[in-house]
Scaffold this active site. Structure first.
Site, PDB file in Angstrom:
ATOM      1  CG  HIS A 164      -8.391   4.922   3.063  1.00  0.00           C
ATOM      2  ND1 HIS A 164      -9.152   4.868   3.769  1.00  0.00           N
ATOM      3  CD2 HIS A 164      -7.871   3.783   2.922  1.00  0.00           C
ATOM      4  CE1 HIS A 164      -9.555   3.355   4.298  1.00  0.00           C
ATOM      5  NE2 HIS A 164      -8.639   2.653   3.433  1.00  0.00           N
ATOM      6  CG  ASP A 169      -2.061  -1.167   1.113  1.00  0.00           C
ATOM      7  OD1 ASP A 169      -1.838  -2.060   0.172  1.00  0.00           O
ATOM      8  OD2 ASP A 169      -2.650  -1.244   2.113  1.00  0.00           O
ATOM      9  CG  HIS A 178     -14.986  -0.179   1.741  1.00  0.00           C
ATOM     10  ND1 HIS A 178     -14.127  -0.386   3.093  1.00  0.00           N
ATOM     11  CD2 HIS A 178     -14.951  -1.411   1.098  1.00  0.00           C
ATOM     12  CE1 HIS A 178     -13.887  -1.671   2.949  1.00  0.00           C
ATOM     13  NE2 HIS A 178     -14.233  -2.306   2.038  1.00  0.00           N
ATOM     14  CG  ASP A 236      -6.448   0.178   1.183  1.00  0.00           C
ATOM     15  OD1 ASP A 236      -6.800  -1.277   1.459  1.00  0.00           O
ATOM     16  OD2 ASP A 236      -6.757   0.852   1.789  1.00  0.00           O
ATOM     17  CE  LYS A 252      -3.843  -4.445   1.124  1.00  0.00           C
ATOM     18  NZ  LYS A 252      -4.621  -3.544   2.048  1.00  0.00           N
ATOM     19  CB  CYS A 292      -2.112  -3.020   5.162  1.00  0.00           C
ATOM     20  SG  CYS A 292      -3.771  -2.597   5.078  1.00  0.00           S
ATOM     21  CG  HIS A 336     -11.446   0.812   0.238  1.00  0.00           C
ATOM     22  ND1 HIS A 336     -11.101  -0.394   0.674  1.00  0.00           N
ATOM     23  CD2 HIS A 336     -10.364   1.597   1.259  1.00  0.00           C
ATOM     24  CE1 HIS A 336     -10.283  -0.472   1.577  1.00  0.00           C
ATOM     25  NE2 HIS A 336      -9.794   0.543   1.826  1.00  0.00           N
TER      26      HIS A 336
HETATM   27  C1  VGL Z   1      -4.424   0.463   5.770  1.00  0.00           C
HETATM   28  C2  VGL Z   1      -6.278   1.204   7.180  1.00  0.00           C
HETATM   29  C3  VGL Z   1      -7.143   1.120   6.114  1.00  0.00           C
HETATM   30  C4  VGL Z   1      -3.162   0.091   5.386  1.00  0.00           C
HETATM   31  C5  VGL Z   1      -5.675   0.419   4.825  1.00  0.00           C
HETATM   32  O1  VGL Z   1      -2.546   0.204   4.329  1.00  0.00           O
HETATM   33  O2  VGL Z   1      -2.721  -0.115   6.542  1.00  0.00           O
HETATM   34  N1  VGL Z   1      -4.994   1.132   7.118  1.00  0.00           N
HETATM   35  N2  VGL Z   1      -6.809   0.747   4.960  1.00  0.00           N
HETATM   36 ZN    ZN Z   2      -8.103   0.849   3.442  1.00  0.00          ZN
END
Ligand code: VGL
Ligand code: ZN
Length: 201
Positions: free
Chosen positions: A82, A9, A53, A47, A106, A151, A49
């Site tokens: 986000h 990410d 979401h 990431d 994901k 993550c 969404h």
């Molecule tokens: C993440 C919060 C929400 C991450 C992703 O990449 O750690 N944290 N979505």
């Molecule tokens: Zn996320």
């Protein structure tokens, strides 16, 4: 021994100025680029969404960002919006070397979040990454990226559970650190036998 680098990410929304900015998140880009040549495979997660979401606080009445709620699959932090599909914030950092072999998205199903690269947050719906790594004969994985305590840690713990030799290179990770979440994640990874590499080696 066949080893993969899994880059988690490294996207604009997790970098300074982004919607869910991780402090110094952009500082991981240069060390990650420098590591890539040492691996047999380089994989990236993104990431990704939908705008509605269920992990977004905006989708819940009387809820604030960073509240913890109970979802059918367990506890879930409510995040600012986000990494919305196709948005600028969902793009990889422009300096990240995209020579990777695979990009795995994901969190694209509205009803369920996915921190880990291996399983969604119900801990049982597979993303397919384990099958991919097995077919490529990969035994060892090193994880880097954002965020250490979400993550990256969830991916590392699942990889250890699946039997990989797992290293998290903390010099190329940065954390959100919500209510002690970084210390908790480090201790869980240590208990699970994840090798943690820091500035001292
Ligand atoms: C993440 C919060 C929400 C991450 C992703 O990449 O750690 N944290 N979505
Ligand atoms: Zn996320």
């Amino acid at each position: 021994m066949t080893k993969a680098l899994i880059v988690i990410d490294v996207q604009m929304d997790f970098c300074p100025g982004g919607a869910l900015a991780v402090p110094d998140g952009d500082q991981v880009v240069a060390p990650i680029n420098a590591m890539m040549a040492q691996y047999d495979a380089v994989l990236m997660t993104q990431d990704w969404h939908p705008g509605d979401h269920s992990s977004f606080a905006s989708q819940h009445r009387d809820a604030a960002e960073y509240d913890m709620i109970e979802m059918p699959y367990g506890p879930q932090v409510l995040w600012p919006e986000h990494c919305v599909i196709d948005s600028a914030g969902a793009q990889f950092h422009p300096d990240l070397d995209l020579r990777g072999d695979l990009i795995l998205r994901k969190g694209y199903r509205r009803e369920i979040d996915s921190y880990s690269a291996f399983f969604e947050n119900d801990q049982s719906t597979a993303t397919g990454l384990h099958g991919y790594l097995q077919e490529r004969g990969i035994s060892d994985v090193t994880l880097v990226g954002l965020a250490t305590d979400f993550c990256v840690a969830f991916s590392a713990l699942d990889a250890a559970r699946l039997g990989y030799d797992v290293t998290v290179d903390l010099t190329a990770c940065r954390a959100i650190d919500l209510d002690g979440s970084l210390a908790a994640a480090i201790s869980k990874m240590q208990t699970a036998g994840v090798h943690l590499r820091d500035a001292l080696g």
